[in-house]
Design a protein around this motif. Structure first.
Motif, PDB file in Angstrom:
ATOM      1  N   UNK A  38      -6.783  -8.451   1.495  1.00 34.49           N
ATOM      2  CA  UNK A  38      -5.948  -7.271   1.674  1.00 34.49           C
ATOM      3  C   UNK A  38      -6.806  -6.104   2.146  1.00 34.49           C
ATOM      4  N   UNK A  39      -6.325  -5.391   3.146  1.00 35.38           N
ATOM      5  CA  UNK A  39      -7.003  -4.200   3.644  1.00 35.38           C
ATOM      6  C   UNK A  39      -6.010  -3.045   3.556  1.00 35.38           C
ATOM      7  N   UNK A  40      -6.392  -1.977   2.856  1.00 33.75           N
ATOM      8  CA  UNK A  40      -5.554  -0.793   2.762  1.00 33.75           C
ATOM      9  C   UNK A  40      -6.165   0.301   3.629  1.00 33.75           C
ATOM     10  N   UNK A  41      -5.418   0.773   4.609  1.00 31.87           N
ATOM     11  CA  UNK A  41      -5.901   1.826   5.493  1.00 31.87           C
ATOM     12  C   UNK A  41      -4.828   2.893   5.668  1.00 31.87           C
ATOM     13  N   UNK A  42      -5.264   4.131   5.737  1.00 29.61           N
ATOM     14  CA  UNK A  42      -4.373   5.242   6.043  1.00 29.61           C
ATOM     15  C   UNK A  42      -4.307   5.353   7.562  1.00 29.61           C
ATOM     16  N   UNK A  43      -3.159   5.122   8.140  1.00 32.39           N
ATOM     17  CA  UNK A  43      -3.019   5.105   9.593  1.00 32.39           C
ATOM     18  C   UNK A  43      -2.891   6.472  10.235  1.00 32.39           C
ATOM     19  N   UNK A  44      -2.871   7.540   9.446  1.00 32.66           N
ATOM     20  CA  UNK A  44      -2.774   8.870  10.032  1.00 32.66           C
ATOM     21  C   UNK A  44      -4.092   9.247  10.694  1.00 32.66           C
ATOM     22  N   UNK A  45      -4.064  10.253  11.574  1.00 28.72           N
ATOM     23  CA  UNK A  45      -5.306  10.665  12.234  1.00 28.72           C
ATOM     24  C   UNK A  45      -6.302  11.228  11.222  1.00 28.72           C
ATOM     25  N   UNK A  46      -5.811  11.947  10.203  1.00 29.76           N
ATOM     26  CA  UNK A  46      -6.715  12.440   9.156  1.00 29.76           C
ATOM     27  C   UNK A  46      -7.326  11.277   8.377  1.00 29.76           C
ATOM     28  N   UNK A  47      -6.511  10.275   8.099  1.00 34.90           N
ATOM     29  CA  UNK A  47      -7.002   9.104   7.377  1.00 34.90           C
ATOM     30  C   UNK A  47      -8.035   8.344   8.185  1.00 34.90           C
ATOM     31  N   UNK A  48      -7.801   8.231   9.493  1.00 30.75           N
ATOM     32  CA  UNK A  48      -8.755   7.539  10.361  1.00 30.75           C
ATOM     33  C   UNK A  48     -10.095   8.272  10.358  1.00 30.75           C
ATOM     34  N   UNK A  49     -10.061   9.595  10.465  1.00 27.80           N
ATOM     35  CA  UNK A  49     -11.307  10.364  10.476  1.00 27.80           C
ATOM     36  C   UNK A  49     -12.037  10.242   9.138  1.00 27.80           C
TER      37      UNK A  49
END
Length: 67
Positions: A38-49
Motif C-alpha cells: 500500500x502506498x499513501x500519497x497526497x495528490x495535491x500540489x502541496x502534498x507533492x512538494x
C-alpha cells in the motif's frame, strides 16, 4: 538538476515539471522495489512538494552516510 531548472526558467517554462517528474519516478520506484503493498500519497500540489522535500532529505541522509 539546477542547470536544467535554470534553462527551463530562461525559456519561460514551468520548473514544477521537474518536481512532477521526480515525484512520478519516486512512485514508480516505490511500486517496483517496495516491500509493502500500500502506498499513501497526497495528490495535491502541496502534498507533492512536501513528499519531494521528504524524499530529497532522505537522499541527502543516505549520501552523507556513504562518505
Amino acid at each position: 538538476m539546477s542547470q536544467p531548472a535554470d534553462q527551463m526558467k530562461q525559456a519561460n517554462l514551468d520548473t514544477n515539471v521537474i518536481l512532477f517528474s521526480m515525484w512520478t519516478e519516486a512512485i514508480k520506484n516505490f511500486a517496483e522495489v517496495g516491500k509493502g503493498n500500500t502506498i499513501f500519497l497526497d495528490g495535491s500540489s502541496d502534498g507533492m512538494q512536501k513528499t519531494m522535500r521528504q524524499i530529497m532529505s532522505m537522499m541527502q541522509m543516505d549520501d552523507s552516510g556513504k562518505g
